[in-house]
Design a protein around this motif. Structure first.
Motif, mmCIF file in Angstrom:
data_model
loop_
_atom_site.group_PDB
_atom_site.id
_atom_site.type_symbol
_atom_site.label_atom_id
_atom_site.label_comp_id
_atom_site.label_asym_id
_atom_site.label_seq_id
_atom_site.Cartn_x
_atom_site.Cartn_y
_atom_site.Cartn_z
ATOM 1 N N TYR A 98 17.861 -1.890 25.973
ATOM 2 C CA TYR A 98 16.689 -1.694 25.107
ATOM 3 C C TYR A 98 17.088 -1.771 23.642
ATOM 4 C CZ TYR A 98 14.193 0.033 29.221
ATOM 5 O OH TYR A 98 13.599 0.159 30.456
ATOM 6 N N ALA A 99 16.110 -2.101 22.823
ATOM 7 C CA ALA A 99 16.292 -2.084 21.370
ATOM 8 C C ALA A 99 15.209 -1.211 20.762
ATOM 9 C CB ALA A 99 16.214 -3.493 20.802
ATOM 10 N N ILE A 100 15.585 -0.498 19.712
ATOM 11 C CA ILE A 100 14.612 0.304 18.974
ATOM 12 C C ILE A 100 14.089 -0.556 17.830
ATOM 13 C CG2 ILE A 100 14.196 2.439 17.700
ATOM 14 C CD1 ILE A 100 14.942 2.824 20.626
ATOM 15 N N MET A 101 12.790 -0.806 17.837
ATOM 16 C CA MET A 101 12.182 -1.677 16.820
ATOM 17 C C MET A 101 11.467 -0.832 15.755
ATOM 18 S SD MET A 101 13.169 -4.531 18.064
ATOM 19 C CE MET A 101 12.317 -5.658 16.966
ATOM 20 N N TYR A 102 11.854 -1.100 14.502
ATOM 21 C CA TYR A 102 11.261 -0.378 13.373
ATOM 22 C C TYR A 102 10.230 -1.255 12.678
ATOM 23 C CZ TYR A 102 15.250 2.823 13.824
ATOM 24 O OH TYR A 102 16.172 3.716 14.301
ATOM 25 N N LYS A 103 9.121 -0.646 12.286
ATOM 26 C CA LYS A 103 8.131 -1.341 11.453
ATOM 27 C C LYS A 103 8.438 -0.996 10.001
ATOM 28 C CE LYS A 103 4.529 -0.798 14.993
ATOM 29 N NZ LYS A 103 5.200 0.238 15.808
ATOM 30 N N MET A 104 8.748 -2.012 9.225
ATOM 31 C CA MET A 104 9.161 -1.815 7.837
ATOM 32 C C MET A 104 8.078 -2.304 6.880
ATOM 33 S SD MET A 104 12.217 -0.600 8.443
ATOM 34 C CE MET A 104 12.825 -0.573 6.764
ATOM 35 N N GLN A 105 7.970 -1.625 5.747
ATOM 36 C CA GLN A 105 7.027 -2.051 4.718
ATOM 37 C C GLN A 105 7.653 -1.871 3.338
ATOM 38 O OE1 GLN A 105 3.119 -0.397 5.034
ATOM 39 N NE2 GLN A 105 2.396 -1.266 3.116
ATOM 40 N N ASN A 106 7.485 -2.909 2.496
ATOM 41 C CA ASN A 106 7.996 -2.855 1.130
ATOM 42 C C ASN A 106 6.993 -2.100 0.258
ATOM 43 O OD1 ASN A 106 8.544 -3.750 -1.711
ATOM 44 N ND2 ASN A 106 10.180 -4.873 -0.667
ATOM 45 N N LYS A 107 7.461 -1.037 -0.389
ATOM 46 C CA LYS A 107 6.577 -0.196 -1.205
ATOM 47 C C LYS A 107 6.004 -0.956 -2.398
ATOM 48 C CE LYS A 107 9.377 3.900 -0.223
ATOM 49 N NZ LYS A 107 10.246 4.950 -0.816
ATOM 50 N N LYS A 108 6.766 -1.931 -2.925
ATOM 51 C CA LYS A 108 6.353 -2.631 -4.139
ATOM 52 C C LYS A 108 5.428 -3.810 -3.832
ATOM 53 C CE LYS A 108 10.644 -1.413 -6.543
ATOM 54 N NZ LYS A 108 11.870 -1.955 -7.187
ATOM 55 N N THR A 109 5.818 -4.639 -2.871
ATOM 56 C CA THR A 109 5.070 -5.868 -2.594
ATOM 57 C C THR A 109 4.082 -5.734 -1.441
ATOM 58 O OG1 THR A 109 6.735 -6.718 -1.059
ATOM 59 C CG2 THR A 109 7.052 -7.208 -3.409
#
Length: 383
Positions: free
Chosen positions: A201-212
């Motif tokens: 299994y892989a742990i998938m992270y949802k990432m978001q750029n605070k600036k863009t």
């Protein structure tokens, strides 16, 4: 060529329908469980109580249609019936595959487990063959033109297949394809053999750029490798997801967990007991046969007093419901808890009994066929 194609289609479809019907009739309760899944998907829970009866009728229908096709009787009606059945099954398997609502269609019971897409592909092939038979039904010749013989064979196949389904429902499957069959070593079936790997299994992270405001998803490995965590402009949004990357070896028994009312795991202690021990499986106490429970309770008491045999009752009901049931029935057996799915697989009976010794299923019985205490003592306990 047309004759060869017609005979091939007729024999292939007829044999397959008989085989499919017999395999499911061998375990009508298991087929009934599968039908209950479909009833839930299509929001028809009111049919769940009749699932086993419907299962037996469907098995009889399959066997009879297959046999009549091989006999060549009433070709237009039979091929029409087969066409209606295969269209319905093709629809069900497509829904299962496309929407992932039922992981296995149960076409061949537990004997030949198929994925939804495999089941759908099988049904497509059968659909083509049955359409061909339906178009050319007038070329199918019966093995006999005698109406009385035709009716006699029809009655015999119908009666025999019905009685077979009722017999296996009232006893146990003639052939047990489940992992808890007689002779099975349960601890071994729960292990991943040396050299084999489990699921990755892989742990998938949802990432978001605070600036863009840019968004992206990345695995835990990439998260560490790219060292994006050092960049303050990126943050993890929401909860991470666990995603299957690579399917590994799957033990035949993967979901068995036996616990007491407080949640303490007793699986190893119970199934690896080096001495004889009786396991009463009553996955649903609301529908359990209480007369059988009373008889098994007396048997458990005698076994404990005369041979120090430990008896436990496994159920999927809540601890509060089980406690009330235990007090009302004055149960001698200790009560433990497990998920309904493995309990249903242990024995096709409610209640049913397994005799274990050192992790091996020595024998198992439907409540209708449990031997008397004296017979159990002579055959097992006193040796």
């Amino acid at each position: 060529m047309k004759k060869i194609a017609l005979n091939f289609s007729r024999i292939f479809v007829g044999v397959l329908f008989i085989f499919s019907g017999l395999i499911k009739a061998n375990d009508p309760l298991g087929f009934g469980y599968k039908l209950q899944e479909y009833f839930e998907v299509f929001h028809m829970p009111f049919l769940s109580g009749m699932a086993t009866g419907i299962a037996i009728l469907l098995c009889v229908f399959e066997i009879v249609l297959g046999a009549l096709l091989l006999f060549g009787f009433w070709s237009k009606k039979v091929t029409g019936g087969l066409l209606a059945v295969i269209i319905f099954f093709t629809f069900l398997t497509f829904v299962s595959a496309a929407f992932k609502v039922v992981t296995s269609c149960g076409c061949f019971g537990d004997a030949i487990p198929l994925t939804p897409w495999q089941s759908f592909s099988k049904d497509l092939v059968l659909l083509v063959l049955i359409v061909y038979l339906f178009i050319h039904h007038d070329l199918i010749k019966p093995v006999t033109q005698n109406p009385k013989v035709q009716q006699g064979l029809f009655a015999f196949v119908t009666l025999a297949s019905t009685l077979f389904g009722i017999f296996t429902y009232c006893t146990l499957p003639v052939l047990d394809f489940l992992p808890y069959k007689v002779g099975a070593n349960l601890p071994e079936l729960m292990k991943i053999p040396e050299g084999e790997k489990g699921d990755e299994y892989a742990i998938m992270y949802k990432m978001q750029n605070k600036k863009t405001g840019e968004k992206k998803t990345m695995s835990d490995k990439d998260y560490l490798k790219t060292e994006i965590w050092k960049d303050d402009s990126w943050e993890i949004v929401g909860d991470p997801d666990k995603v299957l990357v690579k399917k590994g070896y799957e033990p035949k028994i993967k979901d068995l967990l036996i616990a007491d009312a407080s949640g303490t795991d007793y699986t190893k202690e119970l199934i690896e007991n080096p001495y004889y021990n009786l396991i009463i499986v009553a996955y649903n106490l609301k529908d359990v046969n209480e007369k059988a429970i009373a008889e098994l309770n007396a048997l458990a008491l005698n076994a404990a007093q005369q041979f120090n045999i430990r008896t436990v009752l496994l159920t999927s009901n809540s601890a509060s419901d089980a406690d009330l049931f235990s007090k009302r029935m004055k149960l001698f057996a200790e009560v433990f808890y497990g998920d309904a799915v493995p309990l249903k697989s242990m024995v096709r009976s409610n209640p049913g009994v397994l005799l274990l010794k050192n992790g091996v299923v020595v024998n198992k019985w439907h409540y209708n066929t449990v031997p008397s205490f004296d017979k159990l003592a002579d055959q097992y306990f006193s040796k």
